[in-house]
Design a protein around this motif. Sequence first.
Motif, PDB file in Angstrom:
ATOM      1  N   MET A  47      55.079  26.192  42.259  1.00  9.09           N
ATOM      2  CA  MET A  47      55.005  24.733  42.333  1.00  9.09           C
ATOM      3  C   MET A  47      55.317  24.048  41.003  1.00  9.09           C
ATOM      4  O   MET A  47      55.619  22.850  40.977  1.00  9.09           O
ATOM      5  CB  MET A  47      53.629  24.303  42.837  1.00  9.09           C
ATOM      6  N   HIS A  48      55.217  24.787  39.905  1.00 10.97           N
ATOM      7  CA  HIS A  48      55.605  24.315  38.574  1.00 10.97           C
ATOM      8  C   HIS A  48      55.013  22.932  38.264  1.00 10.97           C
ATOM      9  O   HIS A  48      55.689  22.045  37.733  1.00 10.97           O
ATOM     10  CB  HIS A  48      57.125  24.261  38.445  1.00 10.97           C
ATOM     11  N   SER A  49      53.739  22.798  38.607  1.00 10.46           N
ATOM     12  CA  SER A  49      53.074  21.516  38.415  1.00 10.46           C
ATOM     13  C   SER A  49      52.035  21.635  37.313  1.00 10.46           C
ATOM     14  O   SER A  49      51.979  22.634  36.584  1.00 10.46           O
ATOM     15  CB  SER A  49      52.436  21.067  39.744  1.00 10.46           C
ATOM     16  N   ASP A  50      51.231  20.618  37.188  1.00 13.20           N
ATOM     17  CA  ASP A  50      50.154  20.583  36.205  1.00 13.20           C
ATOM     18  C   ASP A  50      48.916  20.055  36.913  1.00 13.20           C
ATOM     19  O   ASP A  50      48.980  19.014  37.584  1.00 13.20           O
ATOM     20  CB  ASP A  50      50.546  19.670  35.046  1.00 13.20           C
ATOM     21  N   TRP A  51      47.803  20.759  36.778  1.00  8.11           N
ATOM     22  CA  TRP A  51      46.623  20.366  37.535  1.00  8.11           C
ATOM     23  C   TRP A  51      46.142  18.968  37.177  1.00  8.11           C
ATOM     24  O   TRP A  51      45.652  18.237  38.033  1.00  8.11           O
ATOM     25  CB  TRP A  51      45.499  21.388  37.364  1.00  8.11           C
ATOM     26  N   THR A  55      38.510  17.171  41.403  1.00 13.31           N
ATOM     27  CA  THR A  55      38.796  18.188  40.392  1.00 13.31           C
ATOM     28  C   THR A  55      39.651  19.279  41.031  1.00 13.31           C
ATOM     29  O   THR A  55      39.736  19.397  42.257  1.00 13.31           O
ATOM     30  CB  THR A  55      37.514  18.826  39.852  1.00 13.31           C
ATOM     31  N   LYS A  56      40.252  20.103  40.186  1.00 14.64           N
ATOM     32  CA  LYS A  56      41.040  21.215  40.712  1.00 14.64           C
ATOM     33  C   LYS A  56      40.135  22.232  41.412  1.00 14.64           C
ATOM     34  O   LYS A  56      40.550  22.859  42.398  1.00 14.64           O
ATOM     35  CB  LYS A  56      41.855  21.888  39.608  1.00 14.64           C
ATOM     36  N   GLU A  57      38.903  22.365  40.916  1.00 19.31           N
ATOM     37  CA  GLU A  57      37.981  23.311  41.542  1.00 19.31           C
ATOM     38  C   GLU A  57      37.627  22.888  42.965  1.00 19.31           C
ATOM     39  O   GLU A  57      37.590  23.721  43.885  1.00 19.31           O
ATOM     40  CB  GLU A  57      36.713  23.449  40.699  1.00 19.31           C
ATOM     41  N   LEU A  58      37.373  21.597  43.170  1.00 20.12           N
ATOM     42  CA  LEU A  58      37.066  21.123  44.517  1.00 20.12           C
ATOM     43  C   LEU A  58      38.301  21.205  45.415  1.00 20.12           C
ATOM     44  O   LEU A  58      38.190  21.484  46.617  1.00 20.12           O
ATOM     45  CB  LEU A  58      36.541  19.689  44.473  1.00 20.12           C
ATOM     46  N   THR A  59      39.456  20.972  44.833  1.00 20.79           N
ATOM     47  CA  THR A  59      40.694  21.058  45.610  1.00 20.79           C
ATOM     48  C   THR A  59      40.885  22.466  46.156  1.00 20.79           C
ATOM     49  O   THR A  59      41.179  22.663  47.347  1.00 20.79           O
ATOM     50  CB  THR A  59      41.902  20.656  44.744  1.00 20.79           C
ATOM     51  N   ASP A  90      48.633  42.336  43.613  1.00 21.35           N
ATOM     52  CA  ASP A  90      48.155  43.137  42.485  1.00 21.35           C
ATOM     53  C   ASP A  90      46.667  42.954  42.209  1.00 21.35           C
ATOM     54  O   ASP A  90      46.149  43.496  41.233  1.00 21.35           O
ATOM     55  CB  ASP A  90      48.955  42.833  41.220  1.00 21.35           C
ATOM     56  N   GLY A  91      45.962  42.196  43.051  1.00 20.03           N
ATOM     57  CA  GLY A  91      44.522  42.035  42.885  1.00 20.03           C
ATOM     58  C   GLY A  91      44.114  41.187  41.701  1.00 20.03           C
ATOM     59  O   GLY A  91      42.963  41.243  41.255  1.00 20.03           O
ATOM     60  N   LYS A  92      45.033  40.357  41.217  1.00 22.00           N
ATOM     61  CA  LYS A  92      44.738  39.614  39.984  1.00 22.00           C
ATOM     62  C   LYS A  92      43.731  38.496  40.185  1.00 22.00           C
ATOM     63  O   LYS A  92      43.102  38.052  39.220  1.00 22.00           O
ATOM     64  CB  LYS A  92      46.028  39.039  39.395  1.00 22.00           C
ATOM     65  N   GLU A  93      43.575  38.002  41.420  1.00 24.14           N
ATOM     66  CA  GLU A  93      42.652  36.901  41.671  1.00 24.14           C
ATOM     67  C   GLU A  93      41.373  37.429  42.310  1.00 24.14           C
ATOM     68  O   GLU A  93      41.418  38.141  43.310  1.00 24.14           O
ATOM     69  CB  GLU A  93      43.305  35.858  42.572  1.00 24.14           C
ATOM     70  N   LEU A  94      40.226  37.054  41.737  1.00 30.12           N
ATOM     71  CA  LEU A  94      38.952  37.657  42.133  1.00 30.12           C
ATOM     72  C   LEU A  94      38.159  36.807  43.113  1.00 30.12           C
ATOM     73  O   LEU A  94      36.977  37.048  43.317  1.00 30.12           O
ATOM     74  CB  LEU A  94      38.123  37.970  40.886  1.00 30.12           C
ATOM     75  N   SER A  95      38.780  35.806  43.704  1.00 33.88           N
ATOM     76  CA  SER A  95      38.175  35.064  44.807  1.00 33.88           C
ATOM     77  C   SER A  95      39.279  34.264  45.471  1.00 33.88           C
ATOM     78  O   SER A  95      40.342  34.038  44.877  1.00 33.88           O
ATOM     79  CB  SER A  95      37.057  34.120  44.328  1.00 33.88           C
ATOM     80  N   LEU A  96      39.035  33.851  46.686  1.00 35.03           N
ATOM     81  CA  LEU A  96      40.024  33.054  47.399  1.00 35.03           C
ATOM     82  C   LEU A  96      40.190  31.693  46.728  1.00 35.03           C
ATOM     83  O   LEU A  96      41.294  31.131  46.698  1.00 35.03           O
ATOM     84  CB  LEU A  96      39.589  32.891  48.851  1.00 35.03           C
ATOM     85  N   GLU A  97      39.096  31.152  46.183  1.00 31.51           N
ATOM     86  CA  GLU A  97      39.169  29.874  45.470  1.00 31.51           C
ATOM     87  C   GLU A  97      40.055  30.004  44.224  1.00 31.51           C
ATOM     88  O   GLU A  97      40.886  29.139  43.952  1.00 31.51           O
ATOM     89  CB  GLU A  97      37.765  29.418  45.068  1.00 31.51           C
ATOM     90  N   ARG A  98      39.887  31.076  43.479  1.00 28.93           N
ATOM     91  CA  ARG A  98      40.694  31.270  42.272  1.00 28.93           C
ATOM     92  C   ARG A  98      42.145  31.554  42.621  1.00 28.93           C
ATOM     93  O   ARG A  98      43.059  31.161  41.888  1.00 28.93           O
ATOM     94  CB  ARG A  98      40.109  32.405  41.430  1.00 28.93           C
ATOM     95  N   GLN A  99      42.367  32.222  43.729  1.00 27.24           N
ATOM     96  CA  GLN A  99      43.729  32.525  44.139  1.00 27.24           C
ATOM     97  C   GLN A  99      44.544  31.254  44.354  1.00 27.24           C
ATOM     98  O   GLN A  99      45.740  31.218  44.073  1.00 27.24           O
ATOM     99  CB  GLN A  99      43.716  33.384  45.412  1.00 27.24           C
ATOM    100  N   ALA A 100      43.874  30.210  44.866  1.00 28.61           N
ATOM    101  CA  ALA A 100      44.586  28.964  45.159  1.00 28.61           C
ATOM    102  C   ALA A 100      44.914  28.163  43.907  1.00 28.61           C
ATOM    103  O   ALA A 100      45.710  27.211  43.969  1.00 28.61           O
ATOM    104  CB  ALA A 100      43.739  28.108  46.109  1.00 28.61           C
ATOM    105  N   LYS A 107      38.576  24.760  46.458  1.00 24.68           N
ATOM    106  CA  LYS A 107      37.484  25.092  47.382  1.00 24.68           C
ATOM    107  C   LYS A 107      37.828  24.642  48.797  1.00 24.68           C
ATOM    108  O   LYS A 107      37.573  25.365  49.773  1.00 24.68           O
ATOM    109  CB  LYS A 107      36.176  24.435  46.926  1.00 24.68           C
ATOM    110  N   ALA A 108      38.389  23.460  48.916  1.00 25.30           N
ATOM    111  CA  ALA A 108      38.758  22.963  50.239  1.00 25.30           C
ATOM    112  C   ALA A 108      39.855  23.829  50.853  1.00 25.30           C
ATOM    113  O   ALA A 108      39.786  24.204  52.037  1.00 25.30           O
ATOM    114  CB  ALA A 108      39.220  21.510  50.149  1.00 25.30           C
ATOM    115  N   ILE A 109      40.874  24.161  50.063  1.00 22.43           N
ATOM    116  CA  ILE A 109      41.947  25.011  50.576  1.00 22.43           C
ATOM    117  C   ILE A 109      41.386  26.356  51.027  1.00 22.43           C
ATOM    118  O   ILE A 109      41.758  26.881  52.089  1.00 22.43           O
ATOM    119  CB  ILE A 109      43.041  25.195  49.510  1.00 22.43           C
ATOM    120  N   ALA A 110      40.482  26.925  50.245  1.00 20.95           N
ATOM    121  CA  ALA A 110      39.882  28.214  50.614  1.00 20.95           C
ATOM    122  C   ALA A 110      39.093  28.101  51.912  1.00 20.95           C
ATOM    123  O   ALA A 110      39.113  29.022  52.744  1.00 20.95           O
ATOM    124  CB  ALA A 110      38.985  28.708  49.483  1.00 20.95           C
ATOM    125  N   GLN A 111      38.398  26.993  52.104  1.00 21.98           N
ATOM    126  CA  GLN A 111      37.666  26.813  53.362  1.00 21.98           C
ATOM    127  C   GLN A 111      38.617  26.842  54.552  1.00 21.98           C
ATOM    128  O   GLN A 111      38.340  27.490  55.572  1.00 21.98           O
ATOM    129  CB  GLN A 111      36.893  25.498  53.353  1.00 21.98           C
TER     130      GLN A 111
END
Length: 353
Positions: A145-149, A176-180, A125-135, A182-186
């Motif tokens: 995953m029903h987890s908590d960052w 951080t979750k942002e770095l996490t 549905d295009g809800k995520e505006l970058s690959l980093e945000r999608q992850a 970012k790595a997945i997106a790479q």
Amino acid sequence: MKKYIYILIITTIFTSCTSKDDGNEYTPVALDLEIPEIFSNNIIPPVIPSDNPQTIEGVALGKRLFFDRILSSDQSISCASCHRPQNAFTDDSPTSSGVDGIFGERNSMPIFNLAWNYNERFAWDGKELSLERQALEPVENPIEMHSDWDNVVDRLSNHPEYPELFQRAFNTSSITKELTTKAIAQFERTLISANSKFDRYSLGQATLTPQEINGLDVFLREDKGDCFHCHGNPNNPLWTDNDFHNNGLDITFTDLGLGGVTGDPNDNGKFRSPSLRNLAFTAPYMHDGRFATLDEVIDFYSEGLQNSQTIDPLMKSVNEGGVQLSNQDKADLKAFLLTLSDPSFLNNPAFQN
């Protein structure tokens, strides 16, 4: 040869990163994506964010995180649980089950060639505006995953190896979750599929059968398959426009698709066009996995279209129920579509756990 050197480097990183940081700054090693010839000949370069350049260490970390179940609440599933290498990074279920055994409403999208999604809108549905945000979202999604960052970051920070791996990838052991993500997106940007039979044919390295050639003609002709508007042509090796369309699946919508994101009723029932690559491995099909086989998909476009207020104007045969292909044209179209599958992508050791 270059790929095997890359794999060796990643292996060396994993085996050497067990000691704590000695306080010296480490400079990650830049890693250019290996852009296939069929891409460089036909489309513009990929999208690489300036704040998340590709590095050997970042990709290695992202790969480990992608396959690690540490991200889920009970550590029972990973990204790869719903995006399996053997299925071109989707799975073989209409919708996927999360940690609590609850199934979602949508099919798991395949993951490949994402660096060439130029509009940077991800998910059906295009809800995520970058690959980093999608992850970010699947980790806390209660059906996935029903987890908590915060809990995930704590686990990673107290892990015997992850702080050192983050240090090497991002020059900090403060996770951080942002770095996490970012790595997945790479890592996800390295998942490139461009070695299908049709790719080799386009490069003069393979031949197509008469049936496959006729299937391409059916695909391209507006008075037959009329598939190219949303899924491209030989000059677009992505085989998708990465845009959003109501392709005539339903008269009314239980899932609004893009409309649920934008709030615009004119977007109701619109979903992102998936790539036609690797169809041999990515069944079932459509955003809800309603079609179990490629034959069912072809039959739908031939005789099963349904009209609605937001039907895409490109679906010109909707009033006739579809493009009305002959049985021979259906078989030929299927034969062509299967030439877009790339078994080497599934077996690439750089993409395996």
